[in-house]
Design a protein around this motif. Structure first.
Motif, PDB file in Angstrom:
ATOM      1  N   SER A  11       0.828  -1.207   0.000  1.00 32.72           N
ATOM      2  CA  SER A  11       0.000   0.000   0.000  1.00 32.72           C
ATOM      3  C   SER A  11       0.864   1.260   0.000  1.00 32.72           C
ATOM      4  O   SER A  11       2.069   1.212   0.299  1.00 32.72           O
ATOM      5  N   ILE A  12       0.241   2.380  -0.313  1.00 34.13           N
ATOM      6  CA  ILE A  12       0.926   3.670  -0.276  1.00 34.13           C
ATOM      7  C   ILE A  12       1.492   3.923   1.118  1.00 34.13           C
ATOM      8  O   ILE A  12       2.643   4.356   1.274  1.00 34.13           O
ATOM      9  N   SER A  13       0.697   3.625   2.134  1.00 36.82           N
ATOM     10  CA  SER A  13       1.134   3.829   3.516  1.00 36.82           C
ATOM     11  C   SER A  13       2.371   2.993   3.837  1.00 36.82           C
ATOM     12  O   SER A  13       3.334   3.487   4.432  1.00 36.82           O
ATOM     13  N   GLU A  14       2.367   1.732   3.405  1.00 37.73           N
ATOM     14  CA  GLU A  14       3.502   0.848   3.674  1.00 37.73           C
ATOM     15  C   GLU A  14       4.753   1.299   2.931  1.00 37.73           C
ATOM     16  O   GLU A  14       5.866   1.290   3.484  1.00 37.73           O
TER      17      GLU A  14
ATOM     18  N   ASP B 172      -5.402   9.139  -3.305  1.00 39.44           N
ATOM     19  CA  ASP B 172      -4.036   8.650  -3.084  1.00 39.44           C
ATOM     20  C   ASP B 172      -3.266   9.586  -2.152  1.00 39.44           C
ATOM     21  O   ASP B 172      -2.525   9.133  -1.266  1.00 39.44           O
TER      22      ASP B 172
ATOM     23  N   LYS C 113      -4.242   9.031   1.382  1.00 36.32           N
ATOM     24  CA  LYS C 113      -3.653   7.815   1.972  1.00 36.32           C
ATOM     25  C   LYS C 113      -2.273   8.133   2.543  1.00 36.32           C
ATOM     26  O   LYS C 113      -1.918   7.671   3.637  1.00 36.32           O
TER      27      LYS C 113
END
Length: 219
Positions: A2-5, A31, A34
């Motif tokens: 994910s974007i967060s990861e 996006d 996020k």
């Protein structure tokens, strides 16, 4: 991932004192949110219209950076809110930013873009031009501009020695021009493909897009 990861992984690679600009050009507001929810607050855009549209609807504690080539006739649209303009590449543009910042009753932080790459298509001051620009700034002829440092883009090449040499040249120029000025403290160099090398050579700000958001969307 994910974007967060992805964002969290990148942040772990950054030493203290290096600011991450998440390059959100062509990316959706969803996006960006996020990344925002994951703690990112500094975002970079390269087109004025897209920047203004996102600024209008997204959280107001976001620091927006204009990282692309900026045309003089577009400065007025961002002068009231943009946190940092990276790609200042001419005295004429500096004067226009000063004029619009004065109208907006604010001091505009800027970086002077230096042409360090072998490609002639990239923008930026050469050494003589940047010395002239700094003299004008130091003479306080542009009172609504605060030059915070330099920005540069290395040659797009697999030759790491060439990229390192270009970054090293920009760092030496940064050190020479900023001597004795505590506010001249931002060296913006390094993107997704070369940011670790840029940090090794003294970068204090990196501009990463694809490594956070994935490949660029076609506008």
């Amino acid at each position: 991932m994910s974007i967060s990861e992805k964002l969290q992984q990148i942040v772990k690679t950054l030493p203290p004192g290096v600011t991450l600009v998440a390059v959100s050009k062509t990316k959706s507001e969803d996006d960006i949110m996020k990344a925002y929810t994951a703690g990112q607050r500094v975002f970079g855009e390269n087109k004025v219209q897209e920047l203004v549209g996102k600024w209008e609807v997204l959280p107001k504690d976001i620091q927006w950076h204009m990282i692309g080539h900026l045309q003089r006739n577009k400065v007025k649209y961002i002068a009231g809110f943009v946190t940092l303009i990276h790609g200042v590449d001419s005295l004429r543009l500096l004067r226009e930013i000063n004029k619009r910042a004065a109208q907006a009753d604010r001091i505009q932080d800027c970086l002077l873009q230096v042409h360090i790459a072998s490609e002639s298509t990239k923008f930026g001051f050469d050494q003589a031009e940047i010395a002239e620009a700094m003299e004008i700034i130091k003479a306080k002829q542009l009172p609504n501009i605060r030059v915070r440092g330099l920005m540069g883009m290395a040659t797009f090449t697999e030759d790491q020695a060439q990229v390192r040499g270009e970054f090293r040249f920009l760092k030496s120029l940064f050190d020479a021009l900023g001597k004795g000025d505590e506010t001249f403290n931002i060296l913006s160099m390094g993107m997704s493909g070369d940011y670790l090398l840029a940090i090794e050579e003294g970068s204090t700000m990196v501009r990463l897009g694809s490594s956070i958001f994935g490949s660029r969307n076609t506008p």
